[in-house]
Scaffold this motif. Structure first.
Motif, PDB file in Angstrom:
ATOM      1  N   ARG A   1       1.085  -0.910   0.374  1.00  0.00           N
ATOM      2  CA  ARG A   1       0.115  -0.037   0.189  1.00  0.00           C
ATOM      3  C   ARG A   1       1.135   1.349   0.199  1.00  0.00           C
ATOM      4  NH1 ARG A   1      -4.912  -2.312   0.468  1.00  0.00           N
ATOM      5  NH2 ARG A   1      -5.389  -3.367   2.086  1.00  0.00           N
ATOM      6  N   GLY A   2       2.009   1.222  -0.255  1.00  0.00           N
ATOM      7  CA  GLY A   2       2.760   2.672  -0.551  1.00  0.00           C
ATOM      8  C   GLY A   2       3.980   1.603   0.857  1.00  0.00           C
ATOM      9  N   GLY A   3       4.963   2.654   0.259  1.00  0.00           N
ATOM     10  CA  GLY A   3       7.239   2.597   0.838  1.00  0.00           C
ATOM     11  C   GLY A   3       7.631   1.595  -0.148  1.00  0.00           C
ATOM     12  N   TRP A   4       8.237   1.675   0.112  1.00  0.00           N
ATOM     13  CA  TRP A   4       9.549   0.760  -0.055  1.00  0.00           C
ATOM     14  C   TRP A   4       9.579  -0.595   0.053  1.00  0.00           C
ATOM     15  CZ3 TRP A   4      12.913   4.349   3.239  1.00  0.00           C
ATOM     16  CH2 TRP A   4      13.051   5.835   2.351  1.00  0.00           C
ATOM     17  N   VAL A   5       9.848  -1.578  -1.266  1.00  0.00           N
ATOM     18  CA  VAL A   5      10.336  -2.381  -1.352  1.00  0.00           C
ATOM     19  C   VAL A   5      11.632  -2.864  -0.032  1.00  0.00           C
ATOM     20  CG1 VAL A   5      10.100  -5.167  -2.601  1.00  0.00           C
ATOM     21  CG2 VAL A   5       8.548  -3.242  -2.897  1.00  0.00           C
TER      22      VAL A   5
ATOM     23  N   ALA B   1       3.981   1.288  -4.766  1.00  0.00           N
ATOM     24  CA  ALA B   1       3.037   1.503  -5.552  1.00  0.00           C
ATOM     25  C   ALA B   1       3.822   1.963  -6.885  1.00  0.00           C
ATOM     26  CB  ALA B   1       2.416   2.554  -5.417  1.00  0.00           C
ATOM     27  N   SER B   2       4.801   1.331  -7.314  1.00  0.00           N
ATOM     28  CA  SER B   2       4.706   1.859  -8.911  1.00  0.00           C
ATOM     29  C   SER B   2       4.972   0.865  -9.242  1.00  0.00           C
ATOM     30  CB  SER B   2       6.694   2.792  -8.864  1.00  0.00           C
ATOM     31  OG  SER B   2       5.726   4.110  -7.297  1.00  0.00           O
TER      32      SER B   2
ATOM     33  N   TYR C   1       6.355  -4.425 -17.423  1.00  0.00           N
ATOM     34  CA  TYR C   1       6.379  -3.997 -16.161  1.00  0.00           C
ATOM     35  C   TYR C   1       5.850  -4.862 -14.970  1.00  0.00           C
ATOM     36  CZ  TYR C   1       7.735   0.246 -18.190  1.00  0.00           C
ATOM     37  OH  TYR C   1       8.545   1.184 -18.897  1.00  0.00           O
ATOM     38  N   TRP C   2       5.655  -4.265 -14.136  1.00  0.00           N
ATOM     39  CA  TRP C   2       6.106  -5.308 -12.668  1.00  0.00           C
ATOM     40  C   TRP C   2       5.388  -4.430 -11.376  1.00  0.00           C
ATOM     41  CZ3 TRP C   2       5.588 -10.757 -13.801  1.00  0.00           C
ATOM     42  CH2 TRP C   2       5.952 -11.461 -15.309  1.00  0.00           C
ATOM     43  N   LYS C   3       4.334  -5.405 -10.556  1.00  0.00           N
ATOM     44  CA  LYS C   3       4.290  -4.191  -9.484  1.00  0.00           C
ATOM     45  C   LYS C   3       4.178  -4.857  -8.951  1.00  0.00           C
ATOM     46  CE  LYS C   3       1.011  -1.170  -7.659  1.00  0.00           C
ATOM     47  NZ  LYS C   3      -0.773  -0.271  -7.519  1.00  0.00           N
ATOM     48  N   ALA C   4       4.662  -4.441  -7.403  1.00  0.00           N
ATOM     49  CA  ALA C   4       4.368  -5.868  -6.046  1.00  0.00           C
ATOM     50  C   ALA C   4       3.010  -6.041  -5.119  1.00  0.00           C
ATOM     51  CB  ALA C   4       4.946  -4.689  -4.750  1.00  0.00           C
TER      52      ALA C   4
END
Length: 238
Positions: free
Chosen positions: A47-51, A172-173, A214-217
């Motif tokens: 929901r936001g923040g860093w991996v 989120a990216s 393109y991939w998203k966590a």
């Protein structure tokens, strides 16, 4: 038939690619602590923040709506290594990957992954790393992507560079993964397998960027950034 399920004693580089049948290592999850947490707590959703390194995530290919997936099914052509596919189902336990530092490098748990950093993605249930090499993928004729290694250790062809904007990989990216050695991008273009994995999409390496790469966590266990890094960022902002 594109796939075969019998054991292949050795993969490229002479590293055993499958635990002997009948041993504990042949079926146990590679990181039992991660599997246990997912069972007891259920997966979180980014929901936001860093991996961060140490996080266990599912990766969604946004264009095709499939999650990066693997299982102990071998390619019937090319390298004969463990197959990597894209799967529509959200709840399949074979779609979890652990974020780690590149080969021969330790990335401490909770360290945010920088844009441009090389990492490994290790499949939780089999302990093999996301891998690519100069073999042809079975359906599209692009570059094969497989899962390789034993207990999380393989070779330099397991390293992928995270391509993103900003200083760190943000939950989120959407990001891209470029294979460090061959420079292809981890991609899905829609080709579907038949039996025994009907409907799963081919995952392969492409030489050029497109919306397919393109991939998203998504779901997973997200390790919070280390307190040390938070303090460093705070000092920088001051």
């Amino acid at each position: 038939m594109v796939f075969k399920s019998e054991a292949v004693p050795f993969s490229s580089g002479g590293v055993p690619s499958q635990a002997p049948k009948g041993t504990m290592a042949a079926w146990r999850p590679y990181w039992p602590w991660a599997s246990l947490l997912l069972l007891l707590l259920g997966p979180g959703v980014a929901r936001g923040g860093w991996v961060t390194c140490g996080s266990v995530v599912k990766l969604l290919n946004a264009r095709h709506g499939v999650r990066l997936h693997s299982h102990d099914v071998r390619y019937g052509s090319g390298s004969g290594q463990q197959s990597v596919t894209g799967i529509v189902a959200m709840d399949d336990s074979n779609s979890y990957w652990r974020v780690r530092g590149k080969m021969s490098t330790v990335c401490e748990r909770g360290t945010p992954v920088k844009c441009g950093q090389a990492i490994r993605l290790t499949h939780i249930n089999t302990g093999r790393n996301l891998h690519s090499h100069y073999f042809t993928s079975p359906l599209s004729g692009n570059q094969e992507v497989s899962a390789f290694g034993v207990d999380g250790e393989g070779d330099v062809l397991d390293d992928w560079i995270v391509l993103c904007s900003g200083p760190y990989w943000d939950h989120a990216s959407e990001v891209q993964f470029q294979h460090s050695s061959t420079k292809v991008l981890l991609s899905v273009t829609g080709e579907q397998y038949g039996r025994p994995i009907h409907g799963q999409r081919e995952v392969h390496g492409m030489a050029y960027a497109s919306q397919d790469s393109y991939w998203k966590a998504m779901e997973g266990i997200f390790v919070r950034p280390t307190e040390l890094l938070k303090m460093e960022l705070h000092r920088t902002e001051l």
